[in-house]
Design a protein around this motif. Structure first.
Motif, mmCIF file in Angstrom:
data_model
loop_
_atom_site.group_PDB
_atom_site.id
_atom_site.type_symbol
_atom_site.label_atom_id
_atom_site.label_comp_id
_atom_site.label_asym_id
_atom_site.label_seq_id
_atom_site.Cartn_x
_atom_site.Cartn_y
_atom_site.Cartn_z
ATOM 1 N N ASN A 125 10.638 -33.955 25.166
ATOM 2 C CA ASN A 125 11.169 -35.252 24.722
ATOM 3 C C ASN A 125 10.298 -36.404 25.228
ATOM 4 N N ASP A 126 9.747 -36.248 26.445
ATOM 5 C CA ASP A 126 8.875 -37.309 26.963
ATOM 6 C C ASP A 126 7.609 -37.429 26.127
ATOM 7 N N GLU A 127 7.085 -36.286 25.699
ATOM 8 C CA GLU A 127 5.885 -36.334 24.837
ATOM 9 C C GLU A 127 6.222 -36.972 23.491
ATOM 10 N N LEU A 128 7.393 -36.639 22.963
ATOM 11 C CA LEU A 128 7.793 -37.246 21.678
ATOM 12 C C LEU A 128 7.984 -38.756 21.811
ATOM 13 N N LYS A 129 8.324 -39.187 23.021
ATOM 14 C CA LYS A 129 8.536 -40.631 23.218
ATOM 15 C C LYS A 129 7.240 -41.425 23.044
ATOM 16 N N LEU A 130 6.114 -40.738 23.222
ATOM 17 C CA LEU A 130 4.831 -41.431 23.011
ATOM 18 C C LEU A 130 4.522 -41.612 21.524
ATOM 19 N N CYS A 131 5.316 -40.956 20.664
ATOM 20 C CA CYS A 131 5.029 -40.949 19.229
ATOM 21 C C CYS A 131 5.797 -42.056 18.505
ATOM 22 N N HIS A 132 5.240 -42.479 17.378
ATOM 23 C CA HIS A 132 5.929 -43.478 16.545
ATOM 24 C C HIS A 132 6.852 -42.815 15.532
ATOM 25 N N GLY A 133 6.561 -41.565 15.225
ATOM 26 C CA GLY A 133 7.391 -40.865 14.246
ATOM 27 C C GLY A 133 7.414 -39.382 14.535
ATOM 28 N N GLN A 134 8.446 -38.735 14.014
ATOM 29 C CA GLN A 134 8.629 -37.303 14.208
ATOM 30 C C GLN A 134 8.471 -36.655 12.829
ATOM 31 N N ALA A 135 7.529 -35.717 12.741
ATOM 32 C CA ALA A 135 7.282 -35.087 11.443
ATOM 33 C C ALA A 135 7.876 -33.692 11.445
ATOM 34 N N HIS A 136 8.624 -33.404 10.415
ATOM 35 C CA HIS A 136 9.286 -32.098 10.356
ATOM 36 C C HIS A 136 9.037 -31.463 8.999
ATOM 37 N N ILE A 137 8.567 -30.213 9.014
ATOM 38 C CA ILE A 137 8.434 -29.461 7.768
ATOM 39 C C ILE A 137 9.831 -28.914 7.468
ATOM 40 N N PRO A 138 10.398 -29.244 6.308
ATOM 41 C CA PRO A 138 11.783 -28.831 6.050
ATOM 42 C C PRO A 138 11.891 -27.321 5.809
ATOM 43 N N SER A 139 11.753 -26.575 6.901
ATOM 44 C CA SER A 139 11.757 -25.114 6.834
ATOM 45 C C SER A 139 13.190 -24.582 6.892
ATOM 46 N N ASN A 140 13.308 -23.277 6.819
ATOM 47 C CA ASN A 140 14.614 -22.612 6.917
ATOM 48 C C ASN A 140 15.270 -22.971 8.261
ATOM 49 N N PRO A 141 16.417 -23.624 8.251
ATOM 50 C CA PRO A 141 17.030 -24.063 9.519
ATOM 51 C C PRO A 141 17.325 -22.892 10.468
ATOM 52 N N GLU A 142 17.478 -21.688 9.905
ATOM 53 C CA GLU A 142 17.753 -20.548 10.786
ATOM 54 C C GLU A 142 16.484 -19.885 11.315
ATOM 55 N N PHE A 143 15.319 -20.322 10.816
ATOM 56 C CA PHE A 143 14.039 -19.770 11.262
ATOM 57 C C PHE A 143 12.991 -20.845 10.991
ATOM 58 N N SER A 144 13.050 -21.892 11.814
ATOM 59 C CA SER A 144 12.363 -23.134 11.427
ATOM 60 C C SER A 144 10.936 -23.259 11.932
ATOM 61 N N SER A 145 10.554 -22.365 12.855
ATOM 62 C CA SER A 145 9.292 -22.591 13.549
ATOM 63 C C SER A 145 8.114 -21.864 12.886
ATOM 64 N N LEU A 146 7.156 -22.642 12.372
ATOM 65 C CA LEU A 146 5.945 -22.050 11.804
ATOM 66 C C LEU A 146 4.986 -21.710 12.940
ATOM 67 N N ASN A 147 4.066 -20.814 12.662
ATOM 68 C CA ASN A 147 2.972 -20.595 13.597
ATOM 69 C C ASN A 147 2.230 -21.932 13.760
ATOM 70 N N LEU A 148 1.765 -22.207 14.967
ATOM 71 C CA LEU A 148 1.116 -23.498 15.251
ATOM 72 C C LEU A 148 0.001 -23.827 14.244
ATOM 73 N N ALA A 149 -0.905 -22.855 14.024
ATOM 74 C CA ALA A 149 -2.036 -23.133 13.130
ATOM 75 C C ALA A 149 -1.565 -23.288 11.675
ATOM 76 N N SER A 150 -0.490 -22.589 11.309
ATOM 77 C CA SER A 150 0.047 -22.762 9.944
ATOM 78 C C SER A 150 0.591 -24.173 9.783
ATOM 79 N N ALA A 151 1.238 -24.677 10.840
ATOM 80 C CA ALA A 151 1.751 -26.050 10.772
ATOM 81 C C ALA A 151 0.585 -27.038 10.653
ATOM 82 N N VAL A 152 -0.484 -26.783 11.416
ATOM 83 C CA VAL A 152 -1.661 -27.657 11.325
ATOM 84 C C VAL A 152 -2.233 -27.600 9.907
#
Ligand code: SAH
Length: 257
Positions: A125-152
């Motif tokens: 949360n502290d790292e997010l506080k340095l950001c102006h916006g939060q970007a979210h890929i609208p993925s499956n809420p039950e399995f929301s996390s992409l591989n890091l490089a896939s998200a990049v």
């Protein structure tokens, strides 16, 4: 216009292979500035293997000890987050973010950072506080996390699309400017238009000057090119010709312009 002032920042990455894959993802989309905050293992042969030729991105990667340092020179910072956090940051979709990033960085004077979190815990949360916006890929809420490089990859692709679109848009007025009707041609048109409006008795009780001022404003907004203006003048001439052909009750064509 370029994407040179966009940084991809990876925070505390565990697997060096993800760093290599992220570098490859970036290069395919025309991005080159990779910043690594406190990576677990870097440089690493695994990163080189997965970069698959994008080794220049790895070679030029900047390593920082904190996220604060990594984004110190940035005017716009966006954090990518797999989970929507309760932090009070605007939540943006990838395409929306990409448009904002391209708009900000287009002038070349604002550095932009796109920040990605750890494989296991994401961004704090502290790292997010340095950001102006939060970007979210609208993925499956039950399995929301992409591989890091896939998200990049996905964010870089959105960025490239927004960038190409903006480049294209920047070309359109340039192309049009060459064909724009000049002021003299527009004045002939306005003269012709007023004449025909008089001939069809459009003005009646209306004030011709006021109507013409409004029409000038309308066509001034459109700024027609020569081809378009010829069509408009063709319509006026044909209207006059039709008036002249009217058998009865019609007005005679008094003149052409
Ligand atoms: N388990 C972590 C996710 C880590 S995935 C968590 O719950 O936060 C590694 C990084 O990839 C994330 O920090 C984020 O930057 C990015 N990422 C993965 N999936 C994403 C998604 N759906 N939307 C936005 N970013 C995502």
């Amino acid at each position: 216009m370029s994407l040179d002032n966009v940084k991809i920042v990876l925070v505390n990455t565990t697997h060096p292979g993800n760093i290599g894959s992220a570098a490859r993802a970036m290069k395919t989309m025309g991005l080159s500035r990779l910043v690594l905050v406190n990576p677990k293992a870097f440089p690493s042969p695994e990163a080189v293997t997965l970069a698959s030729g994008a080794t220049d991105v790895l070679d030029n990667a900047v390593v920082c000890s904190t996220l604060e340092n990594a984004v110190a020179d940035c005017g716009l910072i966006i954090g990518a987050s797999a989970r929507v956090r309760g932090v009070s940051l605007p939540l943006m979709e990838p395409s929306e973010c990409a448009e904002a990033v391209v708009a900000e960085s287009a002038g070349g004077d604002v550095n932009v950072a796109w920040v990605f979190g750890r494989e296991d815990r994401g961004l704090t949360n502290d790292e997010l506080k340095l950001c102006h916006g939060q970007a979210h890929i609208p993925s499956n809420p039950e399995f929301s996390s992409l591989n890091l490089a896939s998200a990049v990859q996905l964010f870089s692709y959105e960025l490239r699309k927004a960038y190409l679109q903006r480049q294209q848009a920047a070309l359109v007025p340039e192309r049009r400017t060459r064909d724009l009707a000049n002021s003299k041609e527009m004045e002939y048109f306005y003269g012709h238009l007023q004449k025909v409006l008089g001939e069809i008795d459009f003005f009646k009780h209306r004030n011709p000057d006021k109507i013409m001022a409004k029409l000038r404003r309308l066509y001034g907004r459109v700024r027609p090119d020569r081809v378009e203006l010829n069509i408009l003048r063709g319509i006026l001439s044909e209207t006059q010709a039709a008036l002249g052909r009217q058998p009865s009750g019609g007005r005679k064509q008094t003149s052409t312009v």
